[in-house]
Motif scaffolding. Structure first.
Motif, PDB file in Angstrom:
ATOM      1  N   GLY A   1     -50.772 -17.614  -2.284  1.00  0.00           N
ATOM      2  CA  GLY A   1     -51.228 -17.558  -3.675  1.00  0.00           C
ATOM      3  C   GLY A   1     -52.524 -16.767  -3.807  1.00  0.00           C
ATOM      4  N   LEU A   2     -53.429 -16.968  -2.862  1.00  0.00           N
ATOM      5  CA  LEU A   2     -54.683 -16.212  -2.872  1.00  0.00           C
ATOM      6  C   LEU A   2     -54.431 -14.725  -2.639  1.00  0.00           C
ATOM      7  CD1 LEU A   2     -56.905 -18.719  -0.885  1.00  0.00           C
ATOM      8  CD2 LEU A   2     -57.068 -18.173  -3.328  1.00  0.00           C
ATOM      9  N   PHE A   3     -53.494 -14.404  -1.738  1.00  0.00           N
ATOM     10  CA  PHE A   3     -53.144 -12.994  -1.521  1.00  0.00           C
ATOM     11  C   PHE A   3     -52.630 -12.367  -2.816  1.00  0.00           C
ATOM     12  CE2 PHE A   3     -49.649  -9.991  -0.938  1.00  0.00           C
ATOM     13  CZ  PHE A   3     -50.345  -8.918  -0.414  1.00  0.00           C
ATOM     14  N   PHE A   4     -51.705 -13.047  -3.505  1.00  0.00           N
ATOM     15  CA  PHE A   4     -51.152 -12.496  -4.746  1.00  0.00           C
ATOM     16  C   PHE A   4     -52.242 -12.323  -5.804  1.00  0.00           C
ATOM     17  CE2 PHE A   4     -46.967 -14.112  -3.145  1.00  0.00           C
ATOM     18  CZ  PHE A   4     -46.347 -12.870  -3.111  1.00  0.00           C
ATOM     19  N   GLN A   5     -53.200 -13.245  -5.870  1.00  0.00           N
ATOM     20  CA  GLN A   5     -54.299 -13.108  -6.822  1.00  0.00           C
ATOM     21  C   GLN A   5     -55.158 -11.902  -6.468  1.00  0.00           C
ATOM     22  OE1 GLN A   5     -54.938 -15.124  -9.683  1.00  0.00           O
ATOM     23  NE2 GLN A   5     -56.219 -13.338 -10.091  1.00  0.00           N
ATOM     24  N   MET A   6     -55.446 -11.712  -5.181  1.00  0.00           N
ATOM     25  CA  MET A   6     -56.238 -10.548  -4.769  1.00  0.00           C
ATOM     26  C   MET A   6     -55.489  -9.254  -5.073  1.00  0.00           C
ATOM     27  SD  MET A   6     -58.274 -11.644  -1.278  1.00  0.00           S
ATOM     28  CE  MET A   6     -56.845 -12.023  -0.299  1.00  0.00           C
ATOM     29  N   TRP A   7     -54.172  -9.253  -4.859  1.00  0.00           N
ATOM     30  CA  TRP A   7     -53.374  -8.063  -5.181  1.00  0.00           C
ATOM     31  C   TRP A   7     -53.481  -7.763  -6.673  1.00  0.00           C
ATOM     32  CZ3 TRP A   7     -50.842  -4.691  -2.021  1.00  0.00           C
ATOM     33  CH2 TRP A   7     -49.990  -3.772  -2.643  1.00  0.00           C
TER      34      TRP A   7
ATOM     35  N   TRP B   1     -57.253  -4.033  -3.010  1.00  0.00           N
ATOM     36  CA  TRP B   1     -56.932  -2.928  -2.099  1.00  0.00           C
ATOM     37  C   TRP B   1     -56.798  -1.593  -2.834  1.00  0.00           C
ATOM     38  CZ3 TRP B   1     -54.879  -7.805  -1.670  1.00  0.00           C
ATOM     39  CH2 TRP B   1     -55.199  -8.485  -0.488  1.00  0.00           C
ATOM     40  N   ASN B   2     -57.279  -1.522  -4.088  1.00  0.00           N
ATOM     41  CA  ASN B   2     -57.074  -0.331  -4.918  1.00  0.00           C
ATOM     42  C   ASN B   2     -55.598   0.038  -4.933  1.00  0.00           C
ATOM     43  OD1 ASN B   2     -59.820   0.056  -5.594  1.00  0.00           O
ATOM     44  ND2 ASN B   2     -60.162   0.933  -3.569  1.00  0.00           N
ATOM     45  N   ASN B   3     -54.775  -0.989  -5.088  1.00  0.00           N
ATOM     46  CA  ASN B   3     -53.326  -0.850  -5.000  1.00  0.00           C
ATOM     47  C   ASN B   3     -52.681  -0.454  -6.318  1.00  0.00           C
ATOM     48  OD1 ASN B   3     -54.361  -3.795  -4.897  1.00  0.00           O
ATOM     49  ND2 ASN B   3     -52.486  -3.980  -6.088  1.00  0.00           N
ATOM     50  N   GLY B   4     -53.471  -0.229  -7.353  1.00  0.00           N
ATOM     51  CA  GLY B   4     -52.920   0.216  -8.622  1.00  0.00           C
ATOM     52  C   GLY B   4     -52.247  -0.880  -9.436  1.00  0.00           C
ATOM     53  N   SER B   5     -52.623  -2.120  -9.207  1.00  0.00           N
ATOM     54  CA  SER B   5     -52.039  -3.241  -9.935  1.00  0.00           C
ATOM     55  C   SER B   5     -52.250  -3.055 -11.429  1.00  0.00           C
ATOM     56  CB  SER B   5     -52.689  -4.548  -9.472  1.00  0.00           C
ATOM     57  OG  SER B   5     -52.202  -5.622 -10.220  1.00  0.00           O
TER      58      SER B   5
ATOM     59  N   MET C   1     -49.950 -11.143   5.487  1.00  0.00           N
ATOM     60  CA  MET C   1     -50.408 -12.427   6.008  1.00  0.00           C
ATOM     61  C   MET C   1     -50.228 -12.519   7.521  1.00  0.00           C
ATOM     62  SD  MET C   1     -51.688 -13.798   3.386  1.00  0.00           S
ATOM     63  CE  MET C   1     -51.928 -15.525   3.696  1.00  0.00           C
ATOM     64  N   ILE C   2     -49.129 -12.005   8.039  1.00  0.00           N
ATOM     65  CA  ILE C   2     -48.906 -12.003   9.488  1.00  0.00           C
ATOM     66  C   ILE C   2     -49.925 -11.100  10.168  1.00  0.00           C
ATOM     67  CG2 ILE C   2     -47.326 -11.187  11.283  1.00  0.00           C
ATOM     68  CD1 ILE C   2     -45.009 -12.180   9.482  1.00  0.00           C
ATOM     69  N   ASN C   3     -50.155  -9.926   9.597  1.00  0.00           N
ATOM     70  CA  ASN C   3     -51.044  -8.931  10.198  1.00  0.00           C
ATOM     71  C   ASN C   3     -52.464  -9.445  10.340  1.00  0.00           C
ATOM     72  OD1 ASN C   3     -53.003  -6.474   9.877  1.00  0.00           O
ATOM     73  ND2 ASN C   3     -51.090  -5.678  10.742  1.00  0.00           N
ATOM     74  N   THR C   4     -52.934 -10.239   9.397  1.00  0.00           N
ATOM     75  CA  THR C   4     -54.323 -10.698   9.418  1.00  0.00           C
ATOM     76  C   THR C   4     -54.461 -12.151   9.859  1.00  0.00           C
ATOM     77  OG1 THR C   4     -54.182 -11.227   7.054  1.00  0.00           O
ATOM     78  CG2 THR C   4     -55.043  -9.049   7.644  1.00  0.00           C
ATOM     79  N   ALA C   5     -53.390 -12.737  10.365  1.00  0.00           N
ATOM     80  CA  ALA C   5     -53.430 -14.137  10.802  1.00  0.00           C
ATOM     81  C   ALA C   5     -54.399 -14.310  11.970  1.00  0.00           C
ATOM     82  CB  ALA C   5     -52.039 -14.599  11.217  1.00  0.00           C
TER      83      ALA C   5
ATOM     84  N   ASP D   1     -61.687  -9.081   4.296  1.00  0.00           N
ATOM     85  CA  ASP D   1     -62.661  -8.283   5.045  1.00  0.00           C
ATOM     86  C   ASP D   1     -62.103  -6.945   5.515  1.00  0.00           C
ATOM     87  OD1 ASP D   1     -64.526 -10.273   4.670  1.00  0.00           O
ATOM     88  OD2 ASP D   1     -64.282 -11.126   6.679  1.00  0.00           O
ATOM     89  N   THR D   2     -60.795  -6.854   5.713  1.00  0.00           N
ATOM     90  CA  THR D   2     -60.183  -5.602   6.195  1.00  0.00           C
ATOM     91  C   THR D   2     -59.597  -4.770   5.044  1.00  0.00           C
ATOM     92  OG1 THR D   2     -58.081  -6.743   6.614  1.00  0.00           O
ATOM     93  CG2 THR D   2     -59.635  -6.575   8.464  1.00  0.00           C
ATOM     94  N   ARG D   3     -59.930  -5.108   3.825  1.00  0.00           N
ATOM     95  CA  ARG D   3     -59.328  -4.465   2.647  1.00  0.00           C
ATOM     96  C   ARG D   3     -59.550  -2.955   2.597  1.00  0.00           C
ATOM     97  NH1 ARG D   3     -63.962  -6.729   1.519  1.00  0.00           N
ATOM     98  NH2 ARG D   3     -65.494  -5.726   0.186  1.00  0.00           N
ATOM     99  N   ASN D   4     -60.672  -2.470   3.116  1.00  0.00           N
ATOM    100  CA  ASN D   4     -60.973  -1.039   3.044  1.00  0.00           C
ATOM    101  C   ASN D   4     -60.340  -0.222   4.163  1.00  0.00           C
ATOM    102  OD1 ASN D   4     -62.509  -1.314   0.676  1.00  0.00           O
ATOM    103  ND2 ASN D   4     -64.285  -1.942   1.879  1.00  0.00           N
TER     104      ASN D   4
END
Length: 194
Positions: free
Chosen positions: A58-64, A69-73, A92-96, A125-128
């Protein structure tokens, strides 16, 4: 966190056909939570681990939605702007937070407890330095797609994660995977990692 042992009566991998499951794990027992009237209580099992992981998603979706991530949401709600479930799972797997273990029989090995515990702090923290592909490239049988990613010297790690949708397997088949995609990472010096 305090992930130390595998609960023998819990759900853990690998699956019969060798896939790593669960993808993510979390606290299994003595999970404290709020309750009405009597303060805190504890519970465990998948009743603890599943909602903890769901909350991280849920937190990931809120950040998106907030365009971290400048993802163009562009959606007006989290639901309208959410990425695919596969991209969310890969992120989520990648940053676990992965556990230290030794050997395939260890309680914390990947095949028993997945890729680790969800870590939204690392996700943020790895967003950039994150590169996403959200189902824009469709592969035909025996085809491939390449991406070049430049990693600055001194970067502590490069992690690449592939998640894809797979059709339902044939009932009672020995292998539940229909598609078989591989991720290959080649270093500038030619070293290949699968």
């Amino acid at each position: 966190p305090g992930f130390e042992t595998l609960m023998g009566f819990s759900s853990w991998g690998p699956t019969d056909d060798g896939r790593i499951k669960p993808d993510l794990a979390h606290f299994y027992d003595d999970t404290l939570t709020c309750t009405t009237g009597s303060g805190y209580t504890n519970f465990g099992g998948t009743s603890g681990a599943t909602p903890i992981n769901a909350g991280h998603f849920g937190l990931f979706f809120q950040m998106w939605h907030n365009n971290v991530w400048n993802n163009g949401s562009t959606g007006s709600t989290v639901f309208e702007s959410r990425p695919s479930a596969r991209l969310a799972r890969a992120a989520m797997i990648n940053t676990a937070q992965q556990w230290t273990f030794s050997g395939t029989g260890h309680d914390l090995t990947r095949t028993h407890q997945g890729w680790g515990a969800a870590d939204v702090a690392k996700l943020y923290d790895t967003r950039n330095s994150t590169f996403f592909v959200d189902e824009t490239d469709v592969l035909d049988n025996l085809s491939s797609k390449s991406y070049q990613v430049n990693v600055q010297g001194g970067t502590p790690e490069l992690k690449a994660t592939l998640v894809y949708r797979d059709p339902k397997a044939v009932n009672f088949s020995g292998v539940h995977r229909i598609n078989d995609l591989s991720l290959r990472v080649t270093s500038p010096g030619g070293t290949v990692y699968w």
